[in-house]
Enzyme design. Structure first.
Site, PDB file in Angstrom:
ATOM      1  N   SER A   1       0.827  -1.202   0.000  1.00 25.08           N
ATOM      2  CA  SER A   1       0.000   0.000   0.000  1.00 25.08           C
ATOM      3  C   SER A   1       0.870   1.265   0.000  1.00 25.08           C
ATOM      4  CB  SER A   1      -0.961  -0.031   1.192  1.00 25.08           C
ATOM      5  OG  SER A   1      -1.900   1.012   1.118  1.00 25.08           O
TER       6      SER A   1
ATOM      7  N   ASP B   1      -0.416  -3.737  -4.188  1.00 27.23           N
ATOM      8  CA  ASP B   1      -1.525  -2.789  -4.285  1.00 27.23           C
ATOM      9  C   ASP B   1      -1.105  -1.409  -3.785  1.00 27.23           C
ATOM     10  OD1 ASP B   1      -4.100  -2.624  -5.386  1.00 27.23           O
ATOM     11  OD2 ASP B   1      -4.986  -2.400  -3.405  1.00 27.23           O
TER      12      ASP B   1
ATOM     13  N   HIS C   1      -8.037  -4.867  -0.931  1.00 37.14           N
ATOM     14  CA  HIS C   1      -6.746  -4.172  -0.861  1.00 37.14           C
ATOM     15  C   HIS C   1      -5.626  -5.111  -0.399  1.00 37.14           C
ATOM     16  CE1 HIS C   1      -4.105  -0.792  -0.775  1.00 37.14           C
ATOM     17  NE2 HIS C   1      -4.081  -0.636   0.539  1.00 37.14           N
TER      18      HIS C   1
END
Length: 455
Positions: A168, A192, A263
């Site tokens: 992330s 991601d 996610h």
């Protein structure tokens, strides 16, 4: 750029030390993520970043790297080996200030795959609270990490030996470290990469293919928490990069299931690729819709026939030179670990219809979940293609079923299929398509056909 190098110069005067030597390590507890309280963090004068080291010699007990201005002697933990590759794990935003529970699993998977140093960057208390404030910290974290990397290169490590894995927001931290080293790091894997506040950012301020010799990204939530644009040499868009199989779609589901399941799927698929036995390969295509329509079933073109693969293969298995840039590849996964799906191409040819029709095609492998495809048949088309994800190889498909579905009073009554063929993509020598010809299906009368074959 001046401010970064001024800060880097200041930090380079700091010393990198380990928490203890061989004898001390045996008497101290294992290092863990920082447990600073919220009040202590808010009163701190500088960002707190620490580094945990795991190797095959201390796989179950991390040692600690610290930057200590008071000790100007350089001590490395006895476990760090500069002649081995180093994997650097960087977590992302931690809304509640909790330590990431997945770190140990990822570290252990990396150690099983190779005799490496695993450095875990702990910046939990700079990654907590309001997201916009956390984003303000990420470059500072990158600068501090670059200090550590710079020191390690003085003791034998090479920039090419570093593989950064960022989750992330951590992916953009990795990207900025790469920027500070002018793209000379060996590899960056973005799991991601974060989208909010980065989707329109300049490539300098986010993960980009110029940040390392090879940059890859896995996208699983590009419509919400993840970034929707390609950021690497190759970008894997799982199930189109948005809704992931097995993640809840209801607001009444658990917070994890509804908010972050998509996610975090990139991380879990990556870990599964390290632990698993089946390849997770991607197919280059201009869009997810064209991929599903069976228009991109080879890896010719940008990859010269070799499909890129999630995992630790050099350059994801890509052998072409120069490397492609921002190449989107698509693949399907299953709902549960190990997430590996075999891509099955279904081809149908139908006699011309008087009315539109809907059919459901089901692939069955004993002991595994069924794969169901719903196809809408139009009056002006006769040929159809569809790519589906199935948990088993083509040669382990036991049967195929067809059912005429749709509105009771408006659907086509009888449907004649000239043929139905199923094949595995990419094509594997010895696995020829399975075809059935001349099939008639009436209303409410399902049709099935059994296959007898051995892998």
């Amino acid at each position: 750029m001046a401010w970064k190098w001024i800060k880097a110069f200041v930090y380079l005067s700091l010393c990198v030390t380990s928490a203890a030597g061989d004898e001390e390590l045996s008497q101290t507890k294992c290092a863990d993520f920082n447990n600073t309280t919220w009040m202590e963090y808010r009163q701190a004068t500088k960002l707190q970043v620490q580094y945990l080291l795991l190797t095959r010699k201390n796989a179950d007990c991390a040692s600690l790297f610290t930057q200590d201005c008071l000790n100007h002697t350089q001590k490395h933990t006895a476990y760090f080996n500069s002649s081995r590759p180093t994997k650097v794990i960087v977590h992302g935003y931690r809304a509640l200030g909790s330590k990431p529970s997945w770190v140990s699993g990822l570290a252990q998977a990396l150690l099983r795959e190779g005799d490496v140093n695993v450095l875990v960057v702990d910046w939990v208390y700079g990654a907590s609270f309001a997201y916009n404030l956390v984003v303000e910290n990420y470059k500072e974290v990158a600068v501090q990490i670059s200090v550590l990397i710079n020191q390690l290169t003085k003791y034998g490590s090479t920039l090419e030996s570093f593989h950064f894995i960022g989750v992330s927001l951590g992916a953009h931290v990795c990207g900025f470290v790469g920027t500070l080293f002018e793209g000379k790091l060996g590899r960056i894997t973005g799991l991601d990469p974060a989208g909010p506040m980065f989707k329109r950012a300049d490539p300098y301020d986010r993960l980009d293919s110029s940040d390392a010799l090879f940059v890859e990204a896995i996208h699983t939530d590009s419509d919400y928490f993840g970034i929707s644009i390609p950021v690497g040499h190759v970008d894997f868009f799982l199930n189109g990069g948005m809704d992931q199989a097995g993640c809840a779609r209801s607001r009444f589901a658990s917070m994890y299931g509804y908010v972050i399941c998509d996610h975090m799927r990139a991380l879990h698929v990556y870990m599964s690729a390290l632990n698993g036995t089946c390849p997770l390969i991607g197919f280059p295509c201009s869009s997810y819709e064209e991929f599903l329509a069976g228009k991109c079933i080879t890896c010719q073109g940008p990859f010269n026939g070799t499909c890129p693969q999630i995992g630790l293969l050099k350059n994801s298995g890509i052998t072409v030179s120069p490397l492609p840039n921002q190449e989107k590849v698509y693949l399907l996964t299953t709902a549960t670990a190990p997430y590996c799906a075999h891509h099955i191409l279904v081809e149908l040819r139908v006699s011309r219809l008087d009315k539109t029709a809907e059919v459901q095609l089901t692939l069955i492998s004993t002991g595994h979940p069924q794969t169901e495809l719903k196809l809408k048949l139009n009056t002006d088309e006769t040929g159809y293609k569809k790519v589906a994800a199935h948990p088993e190889r083509l040669c382990n498909i036991d049967s195929v079923q067809l059912k005429n579905t749709g509105a009771r009073f408006y659907r086509q009554g009888d449907i004649h299929f000239e043929y139905i063929c199923i094949s595995e993509v990419p094509y594997t020598r010895g696995l020829d398509p399975l075809c059935v010809k001349n099939i008639n299906i009436g209303r409410g009368v399902p049709w099935s056909h059994d296959f007898v074959q051995v892998c």
